[in-house]
Design a protein around this motif. Structure first.
Motif, PDB file in Angstrom:
ATOM      1  N   LEU A   1       0.825  -1.216   0.000  1.00 31.63           N
ATOM      2  CA  LEU A   1       0.000   0.000   0.000  1.00 31.63           C
ATOM      3  C   LEU A   1       0.857   1.262   0.000  1.00 31.63           C
ATOM      4  O   LEU A   1       0.340   2.364  -0.080  1.00 31.63           O
ATOM      5  N   GLY A   2       2.163   1.096   0.131  1.00 35.04           N
ATOM      6  CA  GLY A   2       3.049   2.258   0.052  1.00 35.04           C
ATOM      7  C   GLY A   2       3.726   2.567   1.376  1.00 35.04           C
ATOM      8  O   GLY A   2       3.636   1.815   2.342  1.00 35.04           O
ATOM      9  N   ILE A   3       4.391   3.704   1.382  1.00 33.90           N
ATOM     10  CA  ILE A   3       5.143   4.140   2.565  1.00 33.90           C
ATOM     11  C   ILE A   3       4.416   5.340   3.159  1.00 33.90           C
ATOM     12  O   ILE A   3       4.047   6.259   2.444  1.00 33.90           O
ATOM     13  N   MET A   4       4.250   5.333   4.453  1.00 37.10           N
ATOM     14  CA  MET A   4       3.609   6.473   5.118  1.00 37.10           C
ATOM     15  C   MET A   4       4.610   7.167   6.028  1.00 37.10           C
ATOM     16  O   MET A   4       5.624   6.586   6.406  1.00 37.10           O
TER      17      MET A   4
ATOM     18  N   GLU B   1      15.637  -2.892  -6.844  1.00 39.33           N
ATOM     19  CA  GLU B   1      16.126  -2.938  -5.473  1.00 39.33           C
ATOM     20  C   GLU B   1      16.695  -1.571  -5.140  1.00 39.33           C
ATOM     21  O   GLU B   1      17.553  -1.069  -5.860  1.00 39.33           O
ATOM     22  N   GLY B   2      16.191  -0.972  -4.098  1.00 38.38           N
ATOM     23  CA  GLY B   2      16.684   0.332  -3.703  1.00 38.38           C
ATOM     24  C   GLY B   2      15.574   1.332  -3.509  1.00 38.38           C
ATOM     25  O   GLY B   2      14.396   0.988  -3.566  1.00 38.38           O
ATOM     26  N   LYS B   3      15.977   2.554  -3.258  1.00 35.87           N
ATOM     27  CA  LYS B   3      14.985   3.587  -2.977  1.00 35.87           C
ATOM     28  C   LYS B   3      14.587   4.325  -4.252  1.00 35.87           C
ATOM     29  O   LYS B   3      15.424   4.583  -5.115  1.00 35.87           O
ATOM     30  N   VAL B   4      13.329   4.674  -4.309  1.00 38.15           N
ATOM     31  CA  VAL B   4      12.823   5.445  -5.444  1.00 38.15           C
ATOM     32  C   VAL B   4      12.032   6.623  -4.878  1.00 38.15           C
ATOM     33  O   VAL B   4      11.177   6.435  -4.008  1.00 38.15           O
TER      34      VAL B   4
ATOM     35  N   LEU C   1       7.683  16.176  -2.968  1.00 41.65           N
ATOM     36  CA  LEU C   1       7.789  14.720  -2.935  1.00 41.65           C
ATOM     37  C   LEU C   1       6.408  14.091  -3.091  1.00 41.65           C
ATOM     38  O   LEU C   1       5.506  14.350  -2.302  1.00 41.65           O
ATOM     39  N   LYS C   2       6.245  13.303  -4.138  1.00 44.59           N
ATOM     40  CA  LYS C   2       4.951  12.656  -4.376  1.00 44.59           C
ATOM     41  C   LYS C   2       4.896  11.319  -3.643  1.00 44.59           C
ATOM     42  O   LYS C   2       3.924  10.997  -2.981  1.00 44.59           O
ATOM     43  N   THR C   3       5.939  10.551  -3.788  1.00 45.07           N
ATOM     44  CA  THR C   3       5.968   9.271  -3.087  1.00 45.07           C
ATOM     45  C   THR C   3       7.395   8.742  -2.997  1.00 45.07           C
ATOM     46  O   THR C   3       8.249   9.128  -3.786  1.00 45.07           O
TER      47      THR C   3
END
Lengths: 254, 388
Positions: free
Chosen positions: B154-157, B267-270, B279-281
């Motif tokens: 569901l994503g990062i909060m 693999e890694g941060k986006v 910052l959108k996500t």
């Protein structure tokens, strides 16, 4: 005596035929009336939250899920709902739904019950990312659904009703008509406008606009460029068999 | 001596109280959109690892699936007091029941094949409050591993360390391809929210990019355009089917990458920034099967003007291409086929028909025939009377 019996038999058969016809026609108008009542109830729900307040500003009251309050209750009733369409001085004032295909809502009402007149529905390929929303509805003989769309054949009607309201669940929208045309399905020169339900590049957009302007019954003096959001309303026309009457408009209020 | 001992004890108590007071204890609260329903609330810390909390009681719409083709269950997830971003997942889990037939060594029974199949019983799409589809079953990768659960990212909060509220509209329907006999197992599945604190700065074992790598732009099969990455060291590779591979760097959507809906893997941060540089996500991706923190894939809509920043090789697969069974089109454009909902329908133009919106009810004909019939009846009656 024998002739009299035959004539009496024919009379009985004719009377039966008349009764069946009356039932058939009566049911048709009864269903149409019921459908209209149902849509009027939905209109009442929507009209609780007027589009514009006294000062002319847009009211953007929203539910917790971000949907405009006007439509959030209806969305809870049917989550296929994608918006609401309205053209002033016509009967066109309906919710718009979208399914996984273009058949499901042809003969179903907003509650997904069987109903001959159906409900205006968006092409299944017209997703949010598309620059063109194609909306189809029946041209009903009782004047409901998109029957009034054919009023746009008359340029004077266009002159006084050049805009269409289409709100999606999150945003109000007003669209300026840029073209009105007819095309015959299956004809050699058919314009397959329904293949432009998912426009996501400038080339396809320009191609669509060019063809719409080329076929338009009259010049509206309005055009569009990639980045504009389009709405295409389609219904059957009865000038010849399998003919479609199409109105294309571009969004003017974001 | 007593005073010294009590002093030491009080100091220890003070220290432990202070440490616990300053420890990062986040709170997650999950509720559905039914008025009056009780939210499910729990706390976690950075050291808690994955916290799995059942929210089955909130999935009140599931029972409507017997009447409806699909239902939408809205869940609101609130994250409070988080010191770190937190990754949130929805999990369907096979309940591991105790088997009373077996001995204590085998207290938990192994799920049957049908129980595993039950994890695929539901087609699930997740749409956020803005109407963006953030997870779609259609482009979910086939996971043949015998997991007893299925995760839906569901994503990062809480990336901004502020309290955050997220609304998830979970669209659930029954997958027609799954045999109906697994329904009873599907009904038993537990629905959980899985949260885990994510340390974006240190969590990922990101492979370093050699600083000596020659900056280059490689277009493998696409003759139409030469993508220009935003940073010189960044590299874009685009396959014939529109799949884009990004190396470490920043990329501008609309110039380096086509606008559209993609499934991100790698693999890694986006990080994705809007055209206003907001910052959108942020997403932490991990390799399939990896035990690292993050999600294996993430569905995202990239819009023109947005910037995407990746710190490792990241693959963007067009939404349609990731699940298409037909041969890829010759055009590498993502946009031309992206986001079509009805996947069973071919997108080729020759197949689609124009809906028949005519009113074919022969009302006028029937009325005319009735009038003629009435005339005929009257005519016959007159004739009969004349003959009499």
């Amino acid at each position: 005596m024998k002739v009299k019996k035959i004539l009496t038999l024919i009379q009985v058969l004719l009377i039966l035929f008349i009764v069946v016809c009356c039932i058939f026609v009566g049911k048709y108008f009864y269903d149409c009336k019921n459908a209209q009542v149902e849509y009027e109830n939905l209109q009442d729900v929507v009209e609780k939250y007027p589009r514009v307040d006294a000062s002319g500003n847009y009211i953007e009251e929203r539910d917790d899920n971000g949907i405009l309050l006007s439509y959030s209750n209806l969305y809870k009733q049917n989550n296929d709902m994608v918006g609401w369409i309205k053209i002033s001085d016509t009967k066109i004032d309906y919710p718009v739904v979208r399914s996984k295909d273009n058949e499901y809502y042809l003969h179903r009402d907003f509650s997904k019950n069987s109903q001959y007149s159906g409900i205006p529905f968006m092409d299944y390929e017209s997703q949010d990312i598309s620059s063109n929303y194609i909306i189809y509805a029946h041209n009903m003989k009782d004047g409901s659904m998109f029957a009034d769309l054919l009023k746009y054949e008359d340029k004077s009607f266009y002159d006084s009703h050049s805009t269409i309201i289409f709100d999606d669940l999150y945003e109000r929208g007003e669209y300026q008509i840029l073209g009105v045309f007819t095309t015959k399905v299956g004809a050699n020169n058919e314009f397959r406008y329904h293949d432009y339900a998912n426009i996501t590049d400038g080339e396809k957009f320009s191609e669509y606009i060019k063809k719409v302007k080329e076929l338009s019954c009259y010049d509206t003096g309005i055009t569009a460029e990639y980045g504009d959001k389009l709405i295409t309303l389609s219904t059957c026309a009865y000038h010849t068999s399998n003919e479609r009457f199409v109105v294309v408009a571009k969004k003017i209020i974001k | 001596m007593k005073k010294l001992l009590s002093g030491i004890v009080s100091f220890a108590v003070m220290i432990s109280v202070s440490v616990s007071a300053f420890a990062a204890t986040g709170e997650i609260s999950v509720k559905n959109n039914i008025n009056g329903s009780e939210p499910i609330t729990y706390t976690y810390t950075e050291k808690s690892g994955q916290v799995v909390k059942s929210v089955k009681t909130l999935m009140t719409k599931l029972s409507d699936l017997s009447k409806e083709d699909s239902v939408i269950q809205t869940l609101t997830v609130t994250s409070k007091n988080a010191d770190l971003p937190v990754s949130v997942k929805l999990r369907l889990e096979i309940p591991l029941e105790s088997d009373t037939q077996t001995g204590p060594q085998e207290a938990v029974s192994t799920p049957s094949p049908d129980e595993y199949l039950a994890l695929d019983y539901y087609d699930i799409n997740v749409i956020d409050a803005s109407g963006n589809k953030i997870y779609s079953d259609e482009d979910a990768m086939n996971d043949d591993s015998q997991n007893t659960y299925r995760d839906i990212p569901l994503g990062i909060m809480n990336e901004s360390r502020n309290d955050e509220n997220q609304i998830f509209n979970i669209e659930i329907s029954v997958d027609d391809n799954v045999k109906s006999s697994v329904e009873k197992y599907a009904n038993k599945l537990d629905w959980c929210i899985v949260t885990e604190a994510v340390n974006l700065s240190t969590a990922q074992p990101v492979q370093s990019i050699a600083p000596t790598a020659t900056p280059s732009v490689t277009v493998t099969t696409v003759p139409t355009s030469t993508p220009q990455p935003t940073e010189e060291s960044a590299e874009v590779k685009e396959d014939k089917d529109g799949t884009v591979t990004l190396s470490k760097g920043k990329f501008l959507v609309g110039r380096d990458i086509d606008e559209g809906r993609y499934t991100m893997t790698g693999e890694g941060k986006v990080h994705v920034y809007t055209s206003e540089d907001v910052l959108k996500t942020s997403i932490v991706l991990k390799k399939k099967g990896s035990k690292n923190t993050g999600v294996e894939k993430y569905v995202i809509n990239l819009q023109e003007g947005e910037t995407i920043e990746v710190d490792n090789d990241t693959v963007l697969t067009p939404y349609e291409a990731s699940k298409a069974t037909a041969k890829p089109t010759s055009s590498p454009k993502v946009s031309s086929s992206s986001s079509s909902k009805a996947t069973s329908k071919p997108s080729s133009t020759s197949e689609k028909s124009n809906p028949k919106t005519g009113d074919n009810m022969p009302v006028t004909t029937l009325i005319s025939l009735s009038v003629i019939a009435i005339g005929a009846v009257i005519f016959i009656e007159i004739k009969k009377r004349k003959n009499d």
